[in-house]
Structures are given as structure tokens and as C-alpha cells.
Design a protein around this motif. Structure first.
Motif, short mmCIF file in Angstrom:
data_model
loop_
_atom_site.label_atom_id
_atom_site.label_comp_id
_atom_site.label_asym_id
_atom_site.label_seq_id
_atom_site.Cartn_x
_atom_site.Cartn_y
_atom_site.Cartn_z
N GLY A 163 0.70 -0.82 -0.01
CA GLY A 163 0.17 0.19 -0.03
C GLY A 163 0.72 1.26 -0.05
O GLY A 163 -0.01 2.08 -0.29
N HIS A 164 2.42 0.84 0.06
CA HIS A 164 3.10 2.50 -0.33
C HIS A 164 3.70 2.16 -0.88
O HIS A 164 4.28 1.18 -1.44
CB HIS A 164 4.00 2.71 0.90
N SER A 165 4.22 2.79 -1.96
CA SER A 165 4.93 3.21 -3.08
C SER A 165 6.47 3.62 -3.12
O SER A 165 6.36 4.98 -2.11
CB SER A 165 4.82 4.62 -4.30
N VAL A 172 7.39 11.98 -0.48
CA VAL A 172 7.30 12.50 0.83
C VAL A 172 8.67 13.41 1.32
O VAL A 172 8.71 14.60 2.16
CB VAL A 172 6.53 11.57 1.22
N ARG A 173 9.80 12.52 1.87
CA ARG A 173 11.11 12.54 2.28
C ARG A 173 11.25 13.77 2.47
O ARG A 173 11.84 14.29 2.89
CB ARG A 173 11.45 11.27 2.55
N ALA A 197 -5.12 12.76 2.99
CA ALA A 197 -4.75 12.27 3.65
C ALA A 197 -4.30 11.19 3.59
O ALA A 197 -2.76 10.05 4.15
CB ALA A 197 -6.21 10.75 3.41
N THR A 198 -3.25 10.88 2.17
CA THR A 198 -2.02 10.13 1.26
C THR A 198 -0.65 10.66 2.11
O THR A 198 0.20 9.86 2.76
CB THR A 198 -2.14 10.10 -0.22
N ALA A 199 -0.84 12.50 2.08
CA ALA A 199 -0.41 12.56 3.11
C ALA A 199 0.59 12.50 3.89
O ALA A 199 1.76 12.05 4.64
CB ALA A 199 0.29 13.97 2.75
N LEU A 203 3.90 10.44 5.71
CA LEU A 203 4.38 10.75 6.90
C LEU A 203 4.53 10.04 8.30
O LEU A 203 5.50 9.84 8.64
CB LEU A 203 3.93 12.06 6.82
N ARG A 204 3.40 9.25 8.97
CA ARG A 204 2.72 8.68 9.23
C ARG A 204 4.66 7.27 9.43
O ARG A 204 4.75 6.80 10.61
CB ARG A 204 2.11 7.84 10.08
N TYR A 205 3.79 6.87 8.36
CA TYR A 205 4.97 5.23 8.16
C TYR A 205 6.69 5.96 8.22
O TYR A 205 7.60 5.32 8.68
CB TYR A 205 4.78 4.82 6.30
#
Length: 232
Positions: A163-165, A172-173, A197-199, A203-205
Motif C-alpha cells: 500500500g506504499h510506493s 514525501v521525505r 490523507a495520502t500525505a 508521513l506516519r510511515y
């Protein structure tokens, strides 16, 4: 070579990406972004006026490709150096960039650490060349110069969970790294071009894996605001 910071011109057809790259450059000691261009024509004009030492150059430009821009600057004489920064990954493009004198080639998307690595090795090269500008170079001197362009070791983002690309994680980083201070999910969403929501999920990951730091900003009422900043 002149004293002072290394002058960098950013050439990219996307003004938002150009802004992120300029912010990256500003975070590397000894470098300064002197301008940005979103077309080859503007780049030609800015090179004449700003006299950059090196160009961060995209291959895909709206009026002509970056490789032909490199060729035009080389033929004009006294060209700047080039670091290709592009999504183009075909071998023909890479080879042509090398033939035209690109000192590095970065494939998008990349992390701040990747660009920082290339810029610092380029700075090392410039300093070394300065010490050799008088007299003849020995074979070991030549080997040393070429060795300075080798990539340093950088820390990679871990393999993303389902679920993460990986490219989005890096974008994002990088957006957080380029910001002048703490950022929110809204800030990152606007910079990268994804939903809030995606950001927030990405960010949480990154924070859970120690690649970002989370700061809870408490206001007078309501839930605390989540703010993020680089781990290092």
C-alpha cells in the motif's frame, strides 16, 4: 576558479520541482541556487546573465530537450558543468549525457541525500582541480579526479509495506527535507501533489521507521497538530 559558494542554476519544466531542488541546494554547505528556468530558452539567457558553475538539468523541457541545451552551451564556449536530473533512464540518453560532459546523472525521483552526495563530490572535484591547475598532472592525480565522481554511500528508505510506493515515500521525505522548518500533511500534499490523507499516511510511515520526527503542536482547543521534520 573563484572563491565563494558554488553557483547552481536549476532547469526543470515543473516550477514546483525546481523549487524543491533549489531548497535542496540551499541546504548543502558551499552551494547557492542563483536561479531557476522552466525552459531551455530561459536557461540560455540565465546562463549568460548569472554565470552558474553547474546546472541541475532536466532532459525533458518544453521547447527543446536538455541534451541539445547541453550541446548548445558546450559549443558556445566556457560552459558550466552539468548534473542531469531527469526521469529519462534509457541507456542512449545516459550515454549522450556522459559524452556531453555531465558529471553526474540522477534519475527521478531521488532523495535529498542522493543530490547532496553528488553535490559534495562535485565540490571535492572542483577543489582538487584548483590545486592541479598549474603544472602537469600525474597518473595518480588523474585517477584521483575521476574517483571523486564516484557515488558515496547513502542510507536507503526501507522496502515499503503493502500500500506504499517507494517513489512516493522518497518524494514525501524530500519535501520534508526541503522545507525550512516543520511541515504538516497539508504542506506536503501541496508540495508533492497528493491528497492530504495520502500525505499523512506516508508521513506516519516514515516517522514510524525513524526517517522523520513527529512534533505534536498543541493549541488552545482541539486535537494537536502533527508536524514533521527530518530525523537528521
Amino acid at each position: 576558479m573563484t572563491d565563494g559558494p558554488i553557483r547552481v542554476l536549476i532547469v526543470d519544466d515543473d516550477y514546483r520541482v525546481a523549487g524543491i531542488h533549489a531548497a535542496f541546494v540551499g541546504k548543502v554547505d558551499g552551494f547557492v541556487a542563483v536561479g531557476s528556468a522552466n525552459s531551455a530558452a530561459t536557461a540560455l539567457e540565465l546562463v549568460s546573465r548569472l554565470r552558474p558553475h553547474v546546472i541541475l538539468l532536466d532532459v525533458y523541457l518544453p521547447d527543446r530537450d536538455g541534451l541539445s541545451l547541453m550541446r548548445a552551451l558546450v559549443e558556445r564556449g566556457d560552459p558550466p558543468d552539468f548534473i542531469a536530473i531527469t526521469a529519462a533512464r534509457d541507456v542512449s540518453t545516459v550515454r549522450t549525457a556522459m559524452q556531453l560532459g555531465a558529471v553526474h546523472y540522477l534519475v527521478k525521483p531521488f532523495r535529498f541525500a542522493d543530490l547532496c552526495d553528488r553535490l559534495l563530490s562535485y565540490a571535492d572535484l572542483r577543489r582538487r582541480i584548483t590545486t592541479l591547475e598549474t603544472g602537469d598532472a600525474r597518473q595518480e592525480d588523474v585517477d584521483d579526479l575521476f574517483g571523486m565522481l564516484r557515488r558515496r554511500t547513502v542510507t536507503k528508505i526501507p522496502v515499503p509495506a503493502k500500500g506504499h510506493s517507494a517513489p512516493t515515500l522518497e518524494l514525501v521525505r524530500d519535501a520534508v527535507a526541503a522545507a525550512p522548518g516543520e511541515v504538516s500533511a497539508v504542506d506536503v500534499a501541496a508540495a508533492v501533489g497528493i491528497s492530504r490523507a495520502t500525505a499523512q499516511r506516508y508521513l506516519r510511515y516514515l516517522a514510524d521507521h525513524g526517517l522523520l520526527r513527529l512534533h505534536l503542536r498543541y493549541g488552545a482547543t482541539g486535537r494537536p497538530e502533527h508536524r514533521y521534520f527530518p530525523a537528521t
